[in-house]
Design an enzyme around this catalytic site. Structure first.
Site, mmCIF file in Angstrom:
data_model
loop_
_atom_site.group_PDB
_atom_site.id
_atom_site.type_symbol
_atom_site.label_atom_id
_atom_site.label_comp_id
_atom_site.label_asym_id
_atom_site.label_seq_id
_atom_site.Cartn_x
_atom_site.Cartn_y
_atom_site.Cartn_z
ATOM 1 C CD GLU B 60 -1.868 -2.369 1.247
ATOM 2 O OE1 GLU B 60 -0.753 -2.701 1.714
ATOM 3 O OE2 GLU B 60 -2.727 -3.209 0.939
ATOM 4 C CD GLN B 82 -7.647 -6.687 -2.364
ATOM 5 O OE1 GLN B 82 -7.470 -7.494 -1.471
ATOM 6 N NE2 GLN B 82 -7.105 -6.821 -3.556
ATOM 7 C CG PHE B 83 -11.136 -4.618 2.049
ATOM 8 C CD1 PHE B 83 -12.501 -4.771 2.272
ATOM 9 C CD2 PHE B 83 -10.476 -5.581 1.309
ATOM 10 C CE1 PHE B 83 -13.188 -5.860 1.754
ATOM 11 C CE2 PHE B 83 -11.156 -6.670 0.784
ATOM 12 C CZ PHE B 83 -12.520 -6.812 1.009
ATOM 13 C CB ALA B 84 -11.157 1.919 3.918
ATOM 14 C CG ASP B 85 -11.129 -2.458 6.853
ATOM 15 O OD1 ASP B 85 -11.701 -2.482 7.938
ATOM 16 O OD2 ASP B 85 -11.738 -2.361 5.765
ATOM 17 N N PRO B 89 -0.636 1.235 5.892
ATOM 18 C CG PRO B 89 -0.081 -0.958 5.274
ATOM 19 C CD PRO B 89 -1.255 -0.066 5.580
ATOM 20 C CG HIS B 129 -12.283 -7.664 5.341
ATOM 21 N ND1 HIS B 129 -11.713 -8.473 6.285
ATOM 22 C CD2 HIS B 129 -11.530 -7.818 4.225
ATOM 23 C CE1 HIS B 129 -10.671 -9.110 5.758
ATOM 24 N NE2 HIS B 129 -10.532 -8.731 4.513
HETATM 25 C C1 LIG Z 1 -2.118 -4.884 4.140
HETATM 26 C C2 LIG Z 1 -3.121 -5.693 3.375
HETATM 27 N N1 LIG Z 1 -3.334 -5.409 2.085
HETATM 28 C C3 LIG Z 1 -4.230 -6.122 1.371
HETATM 29 C C4 LIG Z 1 -4.938 -7.133 1.935
HETATM 30 C C5 LIG Z 1 -5.946 -7.962 1.112
HETATM 31 N N2 LIG Z 1 -5.385 -9.318 0.940
HETATM 32 C C6 LIG Z 1 -5.702 -10.319 1.778
HETATM 33 S S1 LIG Z 1 -4.809 -11.701 1.473
HETATM 34 C C7 LIG Z 1 -4.001 -10.982 0.190
HETATM 35 C C8 LIG Z 1 -2.974 -11.763 -0.588
HETATM 36 C C9 LIG Z 1 -1.948 -12.365 0.310
HETATM 37 O O1 LIG Z 1 -1.097 -13.175 -0.447
HETATM 38 P P1 LIG Z 1 0.042 -14.024 0.237
HETATM 39 O O2 LIG Z 1 0.813 -13.158 1.193
HETATM 40 O O3 LIG Z 1 0.799 -14.683 -0.831
HETATM 41 O O4 LIG Z 1 -0.710 -15.091 1.136
HETATM 42 P P2 LIG Z 1 -1.666 -16.264 0.664
HETATM 43 O O5 LIG Z 1 -3.064 -15.720 0.691
HETATM 44 O O6 LIG Z 1 -1.253 -16.697 -0.706
HETATM 45 O O7 LIG Z 1 -1.489 -17.344 1.678
HETATM 46 C C10 LIG Z 1 -4.433 -9.668 0.014
HETATM 47 C C11 LIG Z 1 -3.944 -8.747 -1.028
HETATM 48 C C12 LIG Z 1 -4.698 -7.375 3.308
HETATM 49 N N3 LIG Z 1 -5.358 -8.336 3.971
HETATM 50 N N4 LIG Z 1 -3.776 -6.660 3.981
#
Ligand SMILES: Cc1ncc(C[n+]2csc(CCOP(=O)(O)OP(=O)(O)O)c2C)c(N)n1
Ligand SMILES: Cc1ncc(C[n+]2csc(CCOP(=O)(O)OP(=O)(O)O)c2C)c(N)n1
Ligand SMILES: [Mg+2]
Ligand SMILES: [Mg+2]
Lengths: 402, 325, 325, 402
Positions: B60, B82-85, B89, B129
């Protein structure tokens, strides 16, 4: 221990990102895998168990057959529950599930490799680890339903439980935040003189977050006993690992922090245990942290909210299905006469029965008390929460939203 | 005019802007190939190429920091969080860089952009979320903060935001992404930033509201009407700078005000609204203004309906404030 | 009792706590060998060793993230953020982790800690060394926010904070680090969190203030007195949870209120205070409450005296509100 | 070009952070330097100019003598101003200065090496770069005094000017934030089809920030033409580089991102130019970013607010003084008959006279207009700022604070 190289160094490492050096398609037992650079001269993939169930003696973690059976049962448990939970979600009975299909060995193996007094800092895909540590299926299911018995009191989404009594952390959704916390915990133990390590799980996507960078750096500078366990499952939702970073491996990121990195076949229970134990021993010697990249594959969608067909070819799963982590352990056991189809069918039936009972109990357990909404924000309720609590109780009850 | 829901309307606004102006680029996690986890950017990567609809790594701070650089170069970046939450960062870049860029460079550099992000609860999202963090952006001089409640406004406000010289935080109330359906004109049109809309006139009580809670306010107002209380509902549309004239005028007329927002009560936007009105309409107020908001706890999962300031909580507040004297 | 300034008093509090409780550890940029850029931690690394007074790399998110981990382990970490202006890389850990830890883990885990950070202007720091960002912390359920105005309170509040089970954000008004001198008891004593102090009683106007601006309010009150207006000054000491009884009582008595803070006006803490008082003392208010605050711009360098809510701006506000009816 | 290795790879690289492998004390021309690992087999320090002013022909960037004289004059200008500004601060006439004593060659050389249409994203120590690009001394001084003519209208601390017309950025105090912005700018140019690169300055401390991590990663993944220029001056305020990271060099951090990294003697004007040009050519070929670690030393305090005697031995400066970047260029010129003491004395006298005039002008220039405080927050003043502006004008004027 042959093949477990926690040390880097090779003259043949090519300049990354060169036009003249396109990303080589990875190879694992002949299958081409688009998303992950599967081999690297300097960071070879540590592998102990062949697809046929042969164990490289030099990488044998020395498990008894009982131990292997125990772990295999947990692999089966994890997979069975995963499948059941997806169905439950499709039926609208739970709101969400984020599963570990295909990644079971990486999770079960690494958790098994550390001591029971070491603390686990989970990402969100490691319910197998929690169950292995001793979280009860009932408690897990209570969280899936967010009911009054949920360890987190129905405050978080499904798959966001906690299990302090088993030295197992608290799950949150933001990617990466657990990493610096795991470092701080082990650092605290070190300051306290305790021989306690932390094992922290995160995905390939998480390596791009600030907390990966800071956690790795702090751990290396202060020689903190943290094992960084990167489940490289090829995807961060729809973003493939090859677009997450231009480095050829995730393991080599360790070097930027002055830390050893190692790549392990994440679908190989034995190799995962061997490598994680080796890193744990290193920590015990006061030599600090290790980054472990476990190469595996997310066989399902990111979560039940995700439809992976939108962004990946189904054919991509085939080579990974051939490296199925359960099948490989099963082959091993079979070769040693310790697996029978009828046994497994009985286990699965038992798991399903247990699951059914647990679901029935969870589903019929009432939601958390209204008043519990205000607890645990502070140790004791300050005036404004006392007031708001009264307002809530005096007001009308909400309609059902879902 | 076509019927669209809010997701389609936002998608359409982006398409209109990208067609007209090659400086417009989108970037964020999963915005490209898959078209966003809510499918708001669906089809845009195919249409405009992945150089302009960029799937980024999970970063982010990198997304917003790079977007600032793109804006300094002269592009019009539209980063998605992706979500305001998961905004936080990137908050360093927002507080210390984005919001201050023109000021701190003596006007030499500006970083106009629209940061889109879904907000709010009611979707079984638990506290990671569901948050609705306008406070952390309204308190930063230099930003504009927008939150539409209809498909029409979403498209019109986004098209305004994309031409605004200032950075705009564009909150998308995800609970009504699909439920908020309506007529949406084709092509370009604007809903001006800074202008609220009286969506229901009434003489007794002013309700100030925005985003998904607009529909809860409407529901409560319909019920209040049956009990003889006439609500004037103002959909703020722009949270900051708020349309001070419209809200002050209404409150001078009704003398009674209820503010509704999903964020926790303490230092939620309601505090600013009530203070502004107290400062400029004190002698018109016939009863203490009332806040109907999220409680001062993290957003819960199972009890989310009890937590949120839905119609069932707005109605008694409206009736109370109507009676008070 | 010894005479100490605020820097010495905070240093002394840390020493008292570290001597008594080996779980207390300090960490931050430059807190060790050099004793902090304001010398608040001077001598502590020598006395307690660099394992407990830790010079970290330049990583605010790392500092707070690791501190959370230490707290989960059972230590009592005291991270320092060198200037509150640089808090933001750590904000993700504060919003999504620290403030919610007990809640989201169903009470299993807590992360009690005290994050110390210097705040405020008047030191020729421009907008990156002058901000006073209580809004961003008060709006987060789960945190306590403290800001002492005297050496005595600084030590007593810090000793309370170090034993508090909840995470405490400890704002140190750097402009008065050395100017705020006074008698400070040796050893342990506590100033309770959540309790404000009436530092000047008066019947006409209530002034709500905290941190460095307390002295500006005192100066303005002295001048108002010469014009026949008696101010009651309340030094909040704890910003959140605010001492609601003390402030409500005072306002019920005076019916007139001026809130002073350095942060920009919009969604500054003044908005919450005025809204709280409007909600609970509406019928006692004889005039609209007034905010004397920083303006809604980034904090300027050359014109900082014009920007800040100093005595020269508090006095006319007090006189106005005293007259209004 | 011999010695400029943008590529990594060596079999002898030892495991970092091993107890058995303590940080080797660095060596540079025989002097021991505690804070920086001075040599590394894999990341050798690129050096063109010896202490005596000899130029390695294979690393000669091919500057004409006039060019060298021009750059030398800028080195002298930078140093002279630095010294004068510290005095001015001691006299209480300006509030603050953050200088570049000892780091002049790294700054001047790198800025000179890129094209004038490339954009500079400064940290806060690079006024030499701005002056080389063409910021006028008067404008610079107006910023030091924060007066009405200050490019940033007296809104920021001294040393936080801007200079858009020379493709030179806007300075802010938070460490690291300029890094992702520089990447975004060059990325924007790339999307736009322009051959524009960015050169971003930051310190060794900044490598620990989130924005270093994210900027490096994004640049490498998207092959963005950004040159990451790390002034490793040994210190982040009181924290030595060796405690900032456990990696032996900063250059090798590049590899974690799949980007080439190179270490250059930052006190060697010629080597800095050679290495930076090489990286610029790489960017022009579309091959993306490079990380350059310039080894230098912060000869002064962190800023005028800092007293380095509190945390470092003065003796540590000696070896670095022997590697003085100005002296080395002077030796080079002298050998070629292009330097005379009397010339230099005349330049310095001229600089000092200019400085005096600029200071006099700046000091007598009034502060910014009261109303300017509300400008530039938004493109046009919204209602609340209009109101606040009126309130300010109608209220009494503030007392002098300082
Ligand atoms: C800081 C943050 N940004 C975006 C998200 C939305 N999000 C949830 S899981 C994910 C992907 C994570 O990928 P990875 O670290 O490879 O883990 P995996 O799900 O493959 O186990 C994202 C973008 C989040 N939860 N936290
Ligand atoms: C995010 C942030 N944290 C802390 C500070 C305070 N600070 C200013 S400069 C500095 C050290 C920077 O060191 P380095 O990056 O090596 O640059 P140098 O000053 O040596 O050129 C610190 C900690 C800051 N400005 N920004
Ligand atoms: Mg993944
Ligand atoms: Mg440095």
């Amino acid at each position: 221990m042959k093949g477990v190289r926690l040390v880097s160094g090779s003259p043949t490492y090519p300049a990354a990102g060169r036009e003249s050096d396109p990303q080589r398609p990875g190879q694992l037992d002949g299958a081409t895998m688009r998303h992950i650079s599967m081999d690297d001269d300097e960071y070879p993939i540590v592998r102990a168990l062949s697809s046929e169930g042969e164990l490289d003696p030099s990488l044998d973690p020395g498990l008894s057959l009982e131990e292997v059976v125990h772990l295999y049962r947990h692999l089966v448990l994890t997979r069975t529950l995963d499948q059941r939970l997806v169905l439950l979600q499709r039926q609208g009975r739970i709101g969400f599930h984020v599963g570990s299909l295909g990644e079971e060995a990486a999770i079960i193996g690494s958790t098994y490799a550390v001591r029971e007094t070491d603390w686990i800092f989970p990402c969100y895909r490691e319910f197998g680890s929690a169950l292995l540590r001793g979280l009860s299926l009932q408690k897990f299911m209570d969280n899936m339903f967010g009911n009054a018995n949920d360890t987190v009191k129905g405050r978080q989404m499904p798959d966001h439980y906690t299990c302090r009594e088993k030295c197992w952390g608290s799950i949150s959704s933001p990617v990466g935040t657990q990493i610096t916390q795991a470092v701080g915990f082990a650092w605290g133990a070190k300051i306290d003189g305790a021989d306690t390590a932390t094992l922290v799980y995160f995905g390939d996507g998480a390596t791009s977050t600030p907390d990966f960078h800071s956690g790795m750096n702090l751990a290396a500078v202060f020689k903190v006993p943290t094992l960084f366990f990167c489940r490289n499952n090829g995807w961060a939702i729809s973003v493939p690992a090859e677009k997450q970073t231009a480095s050829r491996t995730f393991a080599e990121k360790a070097r930027a922090y002055g830390m050893p990195g190692v790549r392990v076949d994440g679908n190989d229970l034995f190799a995962v245990i061997a490598v994680t134990r080796r890193a744990r021993e290193r920590a015990a010697r006061g030599e600090g942290p290790t980054l472990i990249e476990a190469l595996t594959y997310r066989m399902g969608g990111h979560s039940t909210s995700d439809d992976p067909d939108r962004y990946r070819e189904h054919a991509e799963l085939t080579p990974w299905a051939q490296q199925d982590p359960l099948q490989r352990v099963r082959n091993y056991l079979e070769k040693r006469g310790a697996w029978r189809a009828s046994d497994e069918a009985a286990w699965v039936a038992e798991i399903e029965a247990q699951f059914k009972r647990a679901v029935a109990t969870s589903e019929s357990t009432p939601p958390p008390d209204l008043g519990s909404m205000f607890d645990d924000v502070y140790a004791t309720l300050p005036w404004h929460l006392l007031e708001q609590r009264v307002q809530l109780f005096e007001g009308p009850r909400a309609p059902k939203l879902h | 005019m076509a019927q669209m829901n809010m997701v389609q309307a936002i998608n359409d606004a982006l398409r209109v802007a990208m067609k007209r102006d090659r400086r417009v680029v989108l970037l964020g996690e999963d915005v490209g190939k898959v078209g966003g986890v809510f499918r708001v950017t669906a089809g845009l990567a195919d249409e405009f190429g992945c150089e302009r609809v960029i799937d980024t790594p999970l970063t982010e701070n990198g997304i917003v920091g790079a977007a600032i650089g793109m804006a300094l170069y002269g592009l019009v970046p539209v980063p998605e969080i992706q979500f305001a939450d998961f905004f936080w960062p990137a908050y360093e870049q927002v507080v210390n860089e984005l919001s201050k860029y023109r000021y701190r460079s003596g006007g030499e550099y500006t970083a106009g952009m629209v940061i889109r992000t879904p907000v709010g609860g009611g979707i079984r999202g638990g506290h990671y979320h569901s948050q609705h963090p306008e406070t952390q952006f309204v308190c930063l001089p230099g930003l504009k903060v927008v939150c539409p409640a209809s498909a029409y406004d979403a498209k019109g406000l986004l098209l305004s935001a994309l031409e605004d010289p200032d950075p705009v935080i564009f909150f998308e109330p995800k609970r009504i992404y699909r439920a908020a359906r309506g007529e949406v004109p084709e092509g370009d049109y604007k809903v001006p930033i800074g202008s609220a809309q009286v969506i229901r006139p009434g003489r007794d009580v002013t309700i100030l509201v925005y985003g998904a809670m607009v529909y809860e306010a409407l529901d409560a107002a319909a019920k209040a009407h049956r009990q003889g209380v006439e609500c004037e509902i103002i959909d703020l549309r722009t949270i900051w700078p708020v349309d001070i004239e419209t809200i002050t005028e209404s409150v001078k007329k009704t003398g009674r005000v209820v503010v509704v927002h999903e964020a926790p009560r303490t230092l939620g936007f309601g505090a600013e609204l009530i203070t502004l009105l107290t400062e400029r309409a004190f002698y018109y107020l016939q009863a203490p203004p009332v806040r109907v908001t999220g409680f001062d706890t993290p957003f819960p999962y199972t009890l989310e309906a009890e937590y949120m300031p839905l119609s069932h909580r707005i109605l008694p507040a409206v009736l109370d404030v109507a009676k008070a004297s």
